[in-house]
Design a protein around this motif. Structure first.
Motif, PDB file in Angstrom:
ATOM      1  N   UNK A  47       0.860  -1.191   0.000  1.00  0.00           N
ATOM      2  CA  UNK A  47       0.000   0.000   0.000  1.00  0.00           C
ATOM      3  C   UNK A  47       0.891   1.234   0.000  1.00  0.00           C
ATOM      4  N   UNK A  48       0.621   2.132  -0.923  1.00  0.00           N
ATOM      5  CA  UNK A  48       1.411   3.372  -0.945  1.00  0.00           C
ATOM      6  C   UNK A  48       0.575   4.520  -1.494  1.00  0.00           C
ATOM      7  N   UNK A 136      -6.108   3.660   7.706  1.00  0.00           N
ATOM      8  CA  UNK A 136      -4.874   4.446   7.756  1.00  0.00           C
ATOM      9  C   UNK A 136      -5.239   5.929   7.641  1.00  0.00           C
ATOM     10  N   UNK A 137      -4.351   6.787   8.045  1.00  0.00           N
ATOM     11  CA  UNK A 137      -4.649   8.229   8.037  1.00  0.00           C
ATOM     12  C   UNK A 137      -3.599   9.014   7.246  1.00  0.00           C
ATOM     13  N   UNK A 138      -4.056  10.062   6.597  1.00  0.00           N
ATOM     14  CA  UNK A 138      -3.135  10.990   5.928  1.00  0.00           C
ATOM     15  C   UNK A 138      -3.763  12.384   5.965  1.00  0.00           C
ATOM     16  N   UNK A 182       5.376  15.071   2.288  1.00  0.00           N
ATOM     17  CA  UNK A 182       5.698  14.020   1.328  1.00  0.00           C
ATOM     18  C   UNK A 182       7.082  13.450   1.612  1.00  0.00           C
ATOM     19  N   UNK A 183       7.318  12.275   1.019  1.00  0.00           N
ATOM     20  CA  UNK A 183       8.628  11.632   1.112  1.00  0.00           C
ATOM     21  C   UNK A 183       9.168  11.488  -0.310  1.00  0.00           C
ATOM     22  N   UNK A 184      10.376  11.973  -0.507  1.00  0.00           N
ATOM     23  CA  UNK A 184      11.003  11.944  -1.835  1.00  0.00           C
ATOM     24  C   UNK A 184      12.026  10.813  -1.891  1.00  0.00           C
ATOM     25  N   UNK A 213       2.038   8.869   4.198  1.00  0.00           N
ATOM     26  CA  UNK A 213       2.619  10.104   3.656  1.00  0.00           C
ATOM     27  C   UNK A 213       2.824   9.912   2.157  1.00  0.00           C
ATOM     28  N   UNK A 214       2.277  10.781   1.318  1.00  0.00           N
ATOM     29  CA  UNK A 214       2.453  10.597  -0.135  1.00  0.00           C
ATOM     30  C   UNK A 214       3.930  10.577  -0.537  1.00  0.00           C
TER      31      UNK A 214
END
Ligand SMILES: [Fe+2]
Length: 442
Positions: A47-48, A136-138, A182-184, A213-214
């Protein structure tokens, strides 16, 4: 230039691997030699969340299942502390695509959720009656940010030691910065582009972080295979990551050349493999022309580029001339603030000693270049004229906080220790000023 090397804790085996950078042969000790079973099941896995062009109102959800029966669904709603918030959930059907490769048979699912409220915490689960994920939460991004205000995590190559050793880095980064927008990932997420176990390791190492986190990822050379002599992007890439479709109209650049605008910052992913190994000049020209257009009409206060091959490397034999010749003049022309890169399996950064393209003697570029690594594959470095600092044999992650006209860049070791720090200060009509804030013991 300051060169910082760490003692090699893993002894001679690692040393042998580190001394073979051209072959890129990792030491045996560092190869993920596990027998973990990543067979898809009814309950969704891998899941992403991935970025969209507008993270204030939308996000993309990607996952995998065994896909035995029924529609594949997302249920989502505004999060609430009362557990019965689930009764308010809206149900959306995902697009599901059969994925068959080797002995892997799965269903890859994805859906972009639109019309979300900005700056709002949402809860979601995905699957169907055969098996649901946990809720899940975002949080969506803020919209109409007058002044830039963004926090993100940046990670260099995971590639090797993904489950055993990269896991601690992404987890430490997330623990330090749980509210990052976000995460790069700057390419080479895995070592072998079409190896299912490595992708399984990558998802397992990040776990629920990927779903919270996107992510914004660009492919590296290890996301390409060359079975027929030509470069081909991993068959996993666009099947498991649905990324913004706002890049050049070219199938070879799909999912690798795109941008998002978030809270006053434009973040652009470029595909440097399709510059270094492009089979035609036309393909390079398309990416370059698109980059010109994208930067020409850019109202965002800050601009970051994410790409794999560095414009400036940490060892002389690792130069990427084509990347530099095609991209650096554009970064200079449009005053790109920050270029986030990987590939060299070391950490480095520089700005003040890099000349401006076509500038007078003594000019400086005004763009800050970073090279980084988060996994366990380490390469030797050399003193390089462009760099203000080079660190070798270190797993690192980066926390970037942008507040109006200041960008605070912090580099942390896998252990959480602050390793390097600087601020960029933006003043209208002037090049950025870099204020070195590295700890005094570094
Ligand atoms: Fe690489």
């Amino acid at each position: 230039m300051e060169k910082i090397a760490r003692r090699r804790f893993l002894g001679s085996t690692l040393k042998m691997g580190a001394l073979l950078p051209v072959l890129g042969t990792p030491a045996k000790l560092l190869i993920d030699n596990n027998d973990k079973d990543y067979t898809p099941a009814d309950i969704p896995d891998r899941i992403i969340l991935t970025v969209t062009p507008d993270l204030a109102t939308s996000v993309t959800m990607n996952w995998r299942t065994a896909g035995k029966s029924g529609d594949n669904l997302v249920e989502y709603t505004v999060a609430d502390a009362h557990p019965e918030f689930t009764a308010n959930a809206v149900r959306v059907k995902a697009t599901a695509r059969a994925f068959r490769f080797g002995n892997i048979s799965a269903l890859n699912c994805r859906v972009t959720i639109n019309n979300l409220k900005p700056d709002t915490l949402y809860a979601y689960r995905l699957g169907n009656e055969s098996g649901w994920s946990e809720w899940m939460q975002f949080r969506t991004a803020k919209s109409n940010t007058e002044k830039a205000n963004l926090s993100f995590i940046y990670l260099g190559d995971a590639q090797v030691g993904i489950r055993p050793l990269w896991s601690r880095v992404i987890r430490k980064a997330y623990a330090a910065m749980p509210d990052a927008q976000l995460i790069i990932h700057a390419g080479d997420l895995v070592n072998r582009a079409n190896e299912d176990k490595e992708w399984g390791d990558w998802f397992a190492a990040g776990g629920y972080i990927h779903g919270s986190t996107p992510a914004l990822m660009t492919p590296g050379n290890h996301e390409y295979i060359h079975e027929d002599g030509n470069p081909h992007l991993s068959i996993y890439w666009n099947e498991q990551f649905l990324l913004p479709d706002n890049g050049p109209a070219n199938e070879l650049l799909k999912g690798s050349c795109y941008f998002t605008d978030v809270q006053g910052v434009k973040i652009i992913s470029l595909n440097t493999q399709m510059i270094e190994e492009a089979l035609t000049e036309d393909l390079i020209n398309r990416q370059v022309a698109w980059l010109h257009q994208t930067l020409k009409h850019n109202p965002q206060q800050w601009t970051c580029v994410v790409m794999h091959h560095p414009v400036y490397s940490t060892k002389k034999g690792r130069d990427n001339k084509k990347v530099r010749e095609h991209l650096k003049p554009i970064f200079d022309q449009y005053s790109v603030d920050l270029v986030l890169q990987g590939h060299d399996h070391a950490y480095a950064r520089g700005m003040d000693k890099i000349p401006l393209t076509g500038g007078a003697a003594g000019s400086r570029s005004g763009t800050t270049y970073i090279v980084s690594v988060s996994g366990s594959k380490m390469y030797e470095t050399e003193p390089m004229e462009w760099a203000d600092i080079i660190g070798s044999h270190l797993q690192v992650y980066h926390a970037v906080n942008i507040t109006n006209s200041t960008l605070a860049f912090r580099s942390y070791l896998a252990t959480g220790e602050l390793f390097d720090a600087f601020d960029l200060v933006k003043e209208k009509g002037r090049q950025n000023e870099l204020i070195d804030k590295r700890p005094s013991n570094k």
